[in-house]
Design a protein around this motif. Sequence first.
Motif, PDB file in Angstrom:
ATOM      1  N   GLU A 267      52.396  27.371  43.450  1.00  0.00           N
ATOM      2  CA  GLU A 267      53.742  27.875  43.703  1.00  0.00           C
ATOM      3  C   GLU A 267      53.833  29.374  43.422  1.00  0.00           C
ATOM      4  O   GLU A 267      54.480  30.129  44.161  1.00  0.00           O
ATOM      5  N   GLU A 268      53.168  29.832  42.370  1.00  0.00           N
ATOM      6  CA  GLU A 268      53.157  31.262  42.052  1.00  0.00           C
ATOM      7  C   GLU A 268      52.392  32.055  43.094  1.00  0.00           C
ATOM      8  O   GLU A 268      52.760  33.201  43.411  1.00  0.00           O
ATOM      9  N   MET A 269      51.360  31.456  43.660  1.00  0.00           N
ATOM     10  CA  MET A 269      50.629  32.120  44.739  1.00  0.00           C
ATOM     11  C   MET A 269      51.533  32.315  45.952  1.00  0.00           C
ATOM     12  O   MET A 269      51.437  33.339  46.651  1.00  0.00           O
ATOM     13  N   GLN A 270      52.412  31.378  46.206  1.00  0.00           N
ATOM     14  CA  GLN A 270      53.367  31.533  47.307  1.00  0.00           C
ATOM     15  C   GLN A 270      54.299  32.714  47.037  1.00  0.00           C
ATOM     16  O   GLN A 270      54.588  33.507  47.930  1.00  0.00           O
ATOM     17  N   ARG A 271      54.760  32.833  45.810  1.00  0.00           N
ATOM     18  CA  ARG A 271      55.624  33.968  45.461  1.00  0.00           C
ATOM     19  C   ARG A 271      54.862  35.283  45.520  1.00  0.00           C
ATOM     20  O   ARG A 271      55.413  36.321  45.903  1.00  0.00           O
ATOM     21  N   TYR A 272      53.615  35.250  45.126  1.00  0.00           N
ATOM     22  CA  TYR A 272      52.765  36.449  45.157  1.00  0.00           C
ATOM     23  C   TYR A 272      52.581  36.939  46.593  1.00  0.00           C
ATOM     24  O   TYR A 272      52.801  38.099  46.904  1.00  0.00           O
ATOM     25  N   GLY A 273      52.151  36.074  47.480  1.00  0.00           N
ATOM     26  CA  GLY A 273      52.110  36.374  48.897  1.00  0.00           C
ATOM     27  C   GLY A 273      50.964  37.245  49.368  1.00  0.00           C
ATOM     28  O   GLY A 273      50.900  37.603  50.554  1.00  0.00           O
ATOM     29  N   GLY A 274      50.047  37.611  48.491  1.00  0.00           N
ATOM     30  CA  GLY A 274      48.919  38.441  48.891  1.00  0.00           C
ATOM     31  C   GLY A 274      47.629  37.642  49.002  1.00  0.00           C
ATOM     32  O   GLY A 274      47.639  36.409  49.065  1.00  0.00           O
ATOM     33  N   THR A 289      44.389  50.866  37.487  1.00  0.00           N
ATOM     34  CA  THR A 289      43.485  50.005  38.251  1.00  0.00           C
ATOM     35  C   THR A 289      44.105  48.617  38.336  1.00  0.00           C
ATOM     36  O   THR A 289      44.680  48.126  37.356  1.00  0.00           O
ATOM     37  N   LEU A 290      43.972  47.985  39.505  1.00  0.00           N
ATOM     38  CA  LEU A 290      44.603  46.681  39.748  1.00  0.00           C
ATOM     39  C   LEU A 290      43.584  45.753  40.390  1.00  0.00           C
ATOM     40  O   LEU A 290      42.840  46.159  41.286  1.00  0.00           O
ATOM     41  N   ARG A 291      43.562  44.514  39.922  1.00  0.00           N
ATOM     42  CA  ARG A 291      42.649  43.502  40.478  1.00  0.00           C
ATOM     43  C   ARG A 291      43.392  42.190  40.679  1.00  0.00           C
ATOM     44  O   ARG A 291      44.238  41.810  39.867  1.00  0.00           O
ATOM     45  N   MET A 292      43.044  41.489  41.757  1.00  0.00           N
ATOM     46  CA  MET A 292      43.326  40.064  41.880  1.00  0.00           C
ATOM     47  C   MET A 292      41.963  39.396  41.940  1.00  0.00           C
ATOM     48  O   MET A 292      41.167  39.664  42.843  1.00  0.00           O
ATOM     49  N   THR A 293      41.664  38.560  40.966  1.00  0.00           N
ATOM     50  CA  THR A 293      40.351  37.953  40.878  1.00  0.00           C
ATOM     51  C   THR A 293      40.230  36.764  41.835  1.00  0.00           C
ATOM     52  O   THR A 293      41.229  36.268  42.368  1.00  0.00           O
ATOM     53  N   ALA A 294      39.017  36.316  41.995  1.00  0.00           N
ATOM     54  CA  ALA A 294      38.772  35.167  42.865  1.00  0.00           C
ATOM     55  C   ALA A 294      39.372  33.888  42.301  1.00  0.00           C
ATOM     56  O   ALA A 294      39.587  32.925  43.049  1.00  0.00           O
ATOM     57  N   ASP A 295      39.645  33.875  40.988  1.00  0.00           N
ATOM     58  CA  ASP A 295      40.248  32.676  40.383  1.00  0.00           C
ATOM     59  C   ASP A 295      41.726  32.896  40.050  1.00  0.00           C
ATOM     60  O   ASP A 295      42.249  32.330  39.094  1.00  0.00           O
ATOM     61  N   ARG A 296      42.386  33.771  40.834  1.00  0.00           N
ATOM     62  CA  ARG A 296      43.845  33.885  40.850  1.00  0.00           C
ATOM     63  C   ARG A 296      44.449  34.609  39.648  1.00  0.00           C
ATOM     64  O   ARG A 296      45.621  34.405  39.330  1.00  0.00           O
ATOM     65  N   ARG A 297      43.746  35.448  38.979  1.00  0.00           N
ATOM     66  CA  ARG A 297      44.298  36.214  37.868  1.00  0.00           C
ATOM     67  C   ARG A 297      44.604  37.638  38.336  1.00  0.00           C
ATOM     68  O   ARG A 297      43.796  38.255  39.024  1.00  0.00           O
ATOM     69  N   ILE A 298      45.739  38.168  37.923  1.00  0.00           N
ATOM     70  CA  ILE A 298      46.072  39.564  38.194  1.00  0.00           C
ATOM     71  C   ILE A 298      45.752  40.379  36.944  1.00  0.00           C
ATOM     72  O   ILE A 298      46.169  40.032  35.839  1.00  0.00           O
ATOM     73  N   LEU A 299      44.985  41.454  37.127  1.00  0.00           N
ATOM     74  CA  LEU A 299      44.538  42.304  36.035  1.00  0.00           C
ATOM     75  C   LEU A 299      45.062  43.713  36.261  1.00  0.00           C
ATOM     76  O   LEU A 299      45.017  44.237  37.377  1.00  0.00           O
ATOM     77  N   VAL A 300      45.556  44.330  35.200  1.00  0.00           N
ATOM     78  CA  VAL A 300      45.927  45.747  35.234  1.00  0.00           C
ATOM     79  C   VAL A 300      45.138  46.473  34.156  1.00  0.00           C
ATOM     80  O   VAL A 300      44.884  45.930  33.074  1.00  0.00           O
TER      81      VAL A 300
END
Length: 438
Positions: A267-274, A289-300
């Motif tokens: 559901e959060e991935m739907q809100r994220y939309g990327g 620096t910004l990352r979206m990992t392959a296992d769905r984590r957002i890193l700043v």
Amino acid sequence: MIHLPNDDTSCGWYDALPDTAVNPPLAGEESADYVVLGAGFAGLAMARRLAELSPYSRILLIDAQRIGQGASGRNSGFVIDLPHKFALEHPDPAHKQKLLSLNRLAIKQLSKLVSKYNIHCQWSAVGKFQGAVGPRGEAYLDHFEHLMKDLGEPYLHVGAEKLSKVLGTRYYSRAIFTPGGYLMQPAALVRGLAQSLPDNVEILENSPIRGISKENGYWRLQGDNGVVKTPDLLLGTSIFTREFGYLKNRLLPVMTFASWTRPLSDEEMQRYGGQLNWGLTPADHAGTTLRMTADRRILVRNSYKHVPKYGASVTDAMRKRIREDHRQVFLARYPALADVPFTHTWGGVYAISRNFTNFFGQLDDRVYASACDNGVGAAWGTISGTLLADFVMGESSPALKDIRQVTGMPSLNPPEPFLGMGVKSRIHLAKWQSRSEL
């Protein structure tokens, strides 16, 4: 040593890994044909190449912590092929082409090892974005484009609309995409590289070395519960090289910090939309620096600190403020995910020099080092560690010639307290100037 590694215990990359058996610590009296200190990217590459070139030698790889707990397991997960930041500004095109070639050799080497040993580290050839938020960032982006043209390297303009579909945020005005970079899970890669070393490499973990001395033609390494003697010592110790008395007053210890979320739900991935599995570095060097990992984590990642005592320079209050700053960065980009918490905030220390020069070569009688990666640890550590072993063993190659031509002696720093005052002032000024890009 005066100051040992003192990393926090909240590195997300490391905590995401399953538990593994601990390699033994140094105990009693040991001897080896070669000793490599530091089991990061550089030390791992040194040990591997020594073992390949001298398969009947005993090689000890010693780390003060567990494999993957140090700086190499704490970066943002980029393996960058291009000359990085200030290296890209070098006036000699041949110098930059040599750096590019060396970085790409490292990527090729790592790709082969990941494939050969089936290292599960989210290794992916997806390139990277360099992103701008506003006019200041866009000016840097225009300059980056000019440098890429001079280098003759491919790149793509990515406008705000297309970029938002990848990043899941409209925070960025535009970006330049370069295709040669890789992404990975750094702690998983470091651990996988260690587990796949040749049989004649023995790893000693949780084994800080307190000092080194020369005794009857051998180097004597003193640990807490043991001693190692070796004729040849290779240092993959980065900033800690200065703790053994080498490159004194030439290396600056800087720490950067990152925070990340837990994996997003469906559901959060739907809100994220990327999209998944991308990385963005800031056009403005002091940006985020910004990352979206392959296992769905957002890193700043942002926040630079001068840390003369490494992790001991960072207080709990400072770490809390950094986490709060990261939270504001996250919410500015992803307000629809305000209910998604951070699970980890961590720092990683690295070495820079005032003249942005990497050291490579001999420090003392049969003591060798690759030190001062200037913030590009994965690629540079891998290729410099490999080639340092070649140098020690008397090998020759065009790559070894290149690395000796693009490295040198880091420049001397001003004495304390002027050094600390100057570095802190420089960091504060950069943060203030770059506030629109954070």
